[in-house]
Design a protein around this motif. Structure first.
Motif, PDB file in Angstrom:
ATOM      1  N   GLU A 233      45.001  37.741  42.663  1.00  0.00           N
ATOM      2  CA  GLU A 233      45.884  36.665  43.065  1.00  0.00           C
ATOM      3  C   GLU A 233      46.106  36.108  41.695  1.00  0.00           C
ATOM      4  OE1 GLU A 233      43.710  34.541  45.993  1.00  0.00           O
ATOM      5  OE2 GLU A 233      43.306  36.266  47.300  1.00  0.00           O
ATOM      6  N   GLU A 234      46.982  35.185  41.981  1.00  0.00           N
ATOM      7  CA  GLU A 234      47.466  34.067  40.714  1.00  0.00           C
ATOM      8  C   GLU A 234      46.372  33.173  40.752  1.00  0.00           C
ATOM      9  OE1 GLU A 234      49.679  34.268  38.478  1.00  0.00           O
ATOM     10  OE2 GLU A 234      50.873  35.873  39.675  1.00  0.00           O
ATOM     11  N   LEU A 235      45.463  33.268  39.519  1.00  0.00           N
ATOM     12  CA  LEU A 235      44.287  32.265  39.463  1.00  0.00           C
ATOM     13  C   LEU A 235      44.400  31.755  38.123  1.00  0.00           C
ATOM     14  CD1 LEU A 235      41.374  34.195  40.696  1.00  0.00           C
ATOM     15  CD2 LEU A 235      42.590  32.418  41.927  1.00  0.00           C
ATOM     16  N   THR A 236      44.278  30.510  38.111  1.00  0.00           N
ATOM     17  CA  THR A 236      44.077  29.751  36.740  1.00  0.00           C
ATOM     18  C   THR A 236      42.835  29.185  36.637  1.00  0.00           C
ATOM     19  OG1 THR A 236      44.571  27.459  37.731  1.00  0.00           O
ATOM     20  CG2 THR A 236      46.735  29.028  37.136  1.00  0.00           C
ATOM     21  N   VAL A 237      42.300  29.055  35.458  1.00  0.00           N
ATOM     22  CA  VAL A 237      41.033  28.338  35.134  1.00  0.00           C
ATOM     23  C   VAL A 237      40.613  27.356  35.932  1.00  0.00           C
ATOM     24  CG1 VAL A 237      39.515  27.579  33.291  1.00  0.00           C
ATOM     25  CG2 VAL A 237      40.807  29.664  32.998  1.00  0.00           C
TER      26      VAL A 237
END
Length: 322
Positions: A233-237
């Motif tokens: 999935e598109e995960l950011t910090v």
């Protein structure tokens, strides 16, 4: 690391399959020991696949519940198990100790203490069985003392863990070979004893630093679990930190202190591992390197190839052609 594909474990052996939890429970209780088995989601079914083969004091099992499950055994007592996830994630709790396992870290349940396990769906396991008397006999030969104190986790990425995996593969291949081509009886015994010796040499005592996932903080364990479950999935910090209920700085500090990596580097490592699994299992006629890279969250093909080469010592196209 030695790569073992789920479809290759005990290939050609009969597969027991069921979607009924009670039937799955009965089959595993018959093979191992009494236990409680329950799905961890709202569904009341599993998709269990089981293959088992024993020879003398040792055995190899392939077990995939096909669903998130919780398992609470009553006790092993007269045998030891090494449980190796071939993909995905599982965990084992022994008292206050928690071991989060993956293809790089196996769990080794105690025989004299209660424990519980949680297996995620998509985490097929190769399980190595060793009768307690056989392990004690080999330990006596190795150390002059049969009273060995095994730990709960085995690091499969280090030299000793890789040697153990190679010995398991060698024993496995001989066990599934045709009777006419299998090794003579005395060699079969040597293969089994060699595997047990490698098992002992790869173990760390409880509380040991190397390969003991229980030494990680709860935050780092939960971060690994989150990244494993949502790797594609598109995960950011900030997303990761929010899900874990901490600040970005707290998360970054904990990961750097315990793993030497940033959240983004850890996610990238997990995605690379997933990409390698897919490439090794795929046929070049059915799937391309570009398709695998995109599925695993890598949008730049050149960057993906460079990272893959650095991590595994070969190009993605070489893994696909194996």
């Amino acid at each position: 690391m030695v790569r073992i594909l789920a479809r290759e474990v005990l290939r050609g052996q009969p597969t027991t399959a069921t979607t009924d939890v009670d039937e799955a429970h009965a089959k595993i209780a018959e093979l191992f020991c009494s236990h409680e088995l329950a799905p961890r989601t709202r569904t009341s079914s599993v998709d269990m696949k089981l293959r088992s083969l024993h020879r003398g004091d040792v055995g190899i099992e392939f077990l995939d519940y096909g669903a998130d499950v919780r398992i609470e055994p009553e006790g092993l007592q007269d045998f030891h198990l090494v449980q190796i996830p071939l993909a995905g994630h599982a965990s084992m709790q022994v008292g206050a100790d928690i071991v989060d396992s993956s293809p790089r870290l196996a769990t080794v349940p105690p025989i004299d203490r209660p424990f519980s396990m949680s297996w995620d769906g998509g985490s097929p396991h190769l399980i190595v069985y060793v009768r307690r008397t056989a392990l004690e006999r080999v330990a006596e030969q190795l150390y002059g003392d049969s009273a060995v104190d095994l730990g709960y986790g085995m690091d499969l990425s280090g030299a000793a863990g890789r040697a153990f995996l190679r010995s398991v593969v060698e024993l496995h291949d001989d066990m599934i070979s045709e009777p006419a081509s299998s090794a003579p009886a005395f060699v079969q015994g040597l293969l089994a004893d060699s595997m047990v010796s490698r098992l002992l040499m790869a173990m760390e005592p409880p509380g040991g630093e190397a390969g003991d996932a229980g030494s990680e903080s709860r935050l780092v364990r939960e971060c690994r679990e989150l990244l494993e479950k949502h790797a594609f999935e598109e995960l950011t910090v900030p997303d990761i930190a929010e899900c874990l209920g901490v600040s970005v700085r707290t998360l970054q500090t904990a990961l750097r202190a315990e793993t030497g990596a940033t959240p983004s580097e850890l996610l990238r490592s997990i995605r690379l591992d997933r990409a390698r699994e897919m490439l090794l299992e795929a046929s070049p006629r059915e799937r391309s390197v570009t398709a695998v890279a995109e599925l695993c969250g890598f949008t730049h093909q050149g960057r993906f190839s460079a990272l893959y080469l650095k991590a595994f010592g070969e190009l993605p196209s070489e893994s696909l052609r194996r």
